[in-house]
Structures are given as C-alpha cells and as structure tokens.
Design an enzyme around this catalytic site. Structure first.
Site, mmCIF file in Angstrom:
data_model
loop_
_atom_site.group_PDB
_atom_site.id
_atom_site.type_symbol
_atom_site.label_atom_id
_atom_site.label_comp_id
_atom_site.label_asym_id
_atom_site.label_seq_id
_atom_site.Cartn_x
_atom_site.Cartn_y
_atom_site.Cartn_z
ATOM 1 N N HIS A 134 16.004 -24.017 -18.749
ATOM 2 C CA HIS A 134 14.957 -23.291 -19.492
ATOM 3 C C HIS A 134 13.845 -23.201 -18.664
ATOM 4 O O HIS A 134 13.137 -22.112 -18.653
ATOM 5 C CB HIS A 134 14.611 -24.193 -20.847
ATOM 6 C CG HIS A 134 15.639 -23.676 -21.829
ATOM 7 N ND1 HIS A 134 16.707 -24.135 -22.046
ATOM 8 C CD2 HIS A 134 15.211 -22.901 -22.997
ATOM 9 C CE1 HIS A 134 17.393 -23.706 -23.253
ATOM 10 N NE2 HIS A 134 16.227 -22.838 -23.860
ATOM 11 N N CYS A 183 23.611 -25.381 -18.016
ATOM 12 C CA CYS A 183 22.663 -26.260 -18.821
ATOM 13 C C CYS A 183 22.970 -27.692 -18.031
ATOM 14 O O CYS A 183 23.927 -28.261 -17.944
ATOM 15 C CB CYS A 183 23.310 -26.425 -20.217
ATOM 16 S SG CYS A 183 22.535 -27.684 -21.198
ATOM 17 N N CYS A 190 16.297 -28.110 -15.578
ATOM 18 C CA CYS A 190 16.639 -27.723 -16.882
ATOM 19 C C CYS A 190 16.566 -26.179 -16.606
ATOM 20 O O CYS A 190 15.528 -25.890 -16.429
ATOM 21 C CB CYS A 190 15.676 -28.217 -18.031
ATOM 22 S SG CYS A 190 16.036 -27.267 -19.552
#
Ligand code: DGL
Length: 280
Positions: A192, A76, A190
C-alpha cells in the site's frame, strides 16, 4: 488472450497490490492480468499469523480453480511473510511473493541507517528479522509499523485525501527515532505504501530514497513464466467485499479494469456477479 500471453493473478488485502500490478503492467511483457482483493478482511496487518495461514491459501485455491492463472503474485508483504509456504502447498501454479526490500535498501544506504516501514505484523515477523540478519546486519534498521497508513492509501485511491495524521506519525516514527537523523533510505515493505510515496516524501524532513518491491516482482514474474515481450492486458478484478470495493472502483477503472466480481465467502469463496460496477 494475446498470443502466448501468460495469465497472472495479483492478490492483496486491498488496493495495495495495485502498486505491484502497475509495475507488472509496465514491464513490457505480455501478461493477462487479473486482480483479487480480500478487502472484507482488510487490514491483514492486524490479523493473527494463524488466521492468514488458513485464509489466504483457501481463498487463493478457489480463485485459481475459477480463473486458472499461470502464476499467482501475493502482492502483500503481510501475507507473503507468513503464508507463502501454505499457499505454495495449496496451489499447483508458481507463486511469487513480495519480499520486504531490505537487501536493496542496505545496498543503497550511504549512512548505514535504513528505515523499514510496514504493517504492524510485518515489522515484527521472524521472516523480517532473518532478512535483516542476512542483508543488513551491519546497518541500523529503524522499524515502524502502521495500519493507519494502509487505511490512508485506501482512502487516497477512493479519491479522498490521505489522512495526514497517518503520514506524520510514520515520518516521526522513522526520523525521530534514535539514529533517525542519519536515515537516508526507507524500505516500503507494505504494497500500500508506494501509493503514498509522494505524501511520505513531502512530509520527510529531507530527501531520502524510498524503495519498493514492485519492479523486482515484475522481473521475477517474467523469469518464472518465461514471459514474452508485448503489451499486457487488464482482465478481471474480484473483491470479498463488494460494498467496500465500490468506493475504489475508480482506481481500478483508471487501470483498465471493467469486469468486476464479488467473491462470496460462504460456503466456499464463490465468484458472483458484482451488482453495480457502474457506480464509480
Ligand atoms: N498491502 C499489504 C502489505 O503489503 C497489507 C495491508 C493490510 O494490512 O491489509 O502488507
């Protein structure tokens, strides 16, 4: 345990760490892989620095006690760019963090204009400023922070369509900014966002290079653990919100996870049974 396999805990606020997990699992090295998501606190990109500097080490300390990994991967960027120091101080095992891929992006650009797509927290961190000063001081860096893209990636892995508005907003934010007509490399800072690489590329006005940190993390982990070659094995996954996790279990099962737990926050991040792991 595969003979000589090293146990690794991959951690993120949600499903984003799966982009790093995938790179580690594909590295050809013998890891036993566990995953933990602090999805009760998603998105980390809207939390304060102080909140993350307290919560992430506390949660990871407990998980390390429970699962005894040989290393922890903080998959993360939002947590890595602010909380690595307290996490390392709290843990007795090596910690590998994610670094926004600004250095490789700066090395690849031909036009001298790179994009930095991250959470609202990461785009404005001193850590990010330092990376840019160190590796991209002679480049134009267009930063765009999006929490909506985090949500879109979560939705996609729940089997829904990622919200197009989040994708469009990010693409406009990068390519319509001053200098955006020259942009040729985007650093996905990021974890994601690599999960949305196809959607981002399809919405971009022209082809460009989308760079993430997954393979670099996997290489770093192999180096830190002196890992042997061999197959990885997928082990346990745990979530601070079992309710939200239920919607994403399909993505975890598709990667071979079958042992799910609930991390109960109070009083001290206990690992509890996940009451309905068959619902996905
Ligand atoms: N996946 C995380 C990252 O790399 C953050 C997502 C969130 O905001 O929780 O930054």
């Amino acid at each position: 345990m595969v003979n000589g396999a090293k146990r690794v805990l991959v951690f993120d606020s949600g499903v984003g760490g799966l982009s790093v997990f995938d790179a580690i699992a594909a590295s050809g090295h013998a890891f036993d892989l566990d995953y933990a998501a602090d999805n009760a606190w998603l998105p980390y990109g809207l939390k304060t620095d102080e909140q993350l500097r307290v919560r992430v080490p506390a949660l990871l300390s407990r998980l390390v006690e429970h699962w005894a990994p040989d290393a922890v991967v903080v998959a993360c960027n939002t947590a890595s760019t602010i909380a690595l120091e307290p996490v390392r101080a709290a843990l007795s095992v090596p910690v590998v963090g994610v670094v926004p891929p600004i250095k490789p992006a700066a090395a690849q650009t031909r036009t001298g204009v790179i994009g930095l797509l991250a959470t609202p927290a990461t785009v404005q961190r001193a850590y990010t400023d330092d990376l840019i000063a160190q590796f991209a001081s002679d480049k134009r860096v267009i930063r765009f922070g999006s929490a909506a893209l985090v949500e879109a990636a979560e939705r996609k892995l729940q089997g829904e369509k990622a919200q197009q508005s989040a994708i469009t907003e990010a693409i406009d934010g990068l390519f319509s900014a001053p200098g955006g007509d020259q942009l040729d490399v985007v650093a996905l800072a990021c974890t994601h966002f690599p999960l949305l690489a196809a959607e981002l590329a399809a919405a971009a006005p022209r082809p460009c290079l989308w760079m993430d940190s997954g393979e670099a993390i996997a290489r770093r982990l192999v180096h830190v653990l002196i890992a042997q070659e061999g197959p990885s094995r997928v082990q346990r996954a745990a979530f601070t919100s079992a309710d939200s996790a239920r919607a994403s279990l399909r993505a975890f099962k598709a990667r071979g996870f079958s042992d799910f737990s609930h991390i109960v926050e109070a009083p001290n991040f206990q690992i509890a049974p996940f009451d309905d792991a068959s619902s996905a």
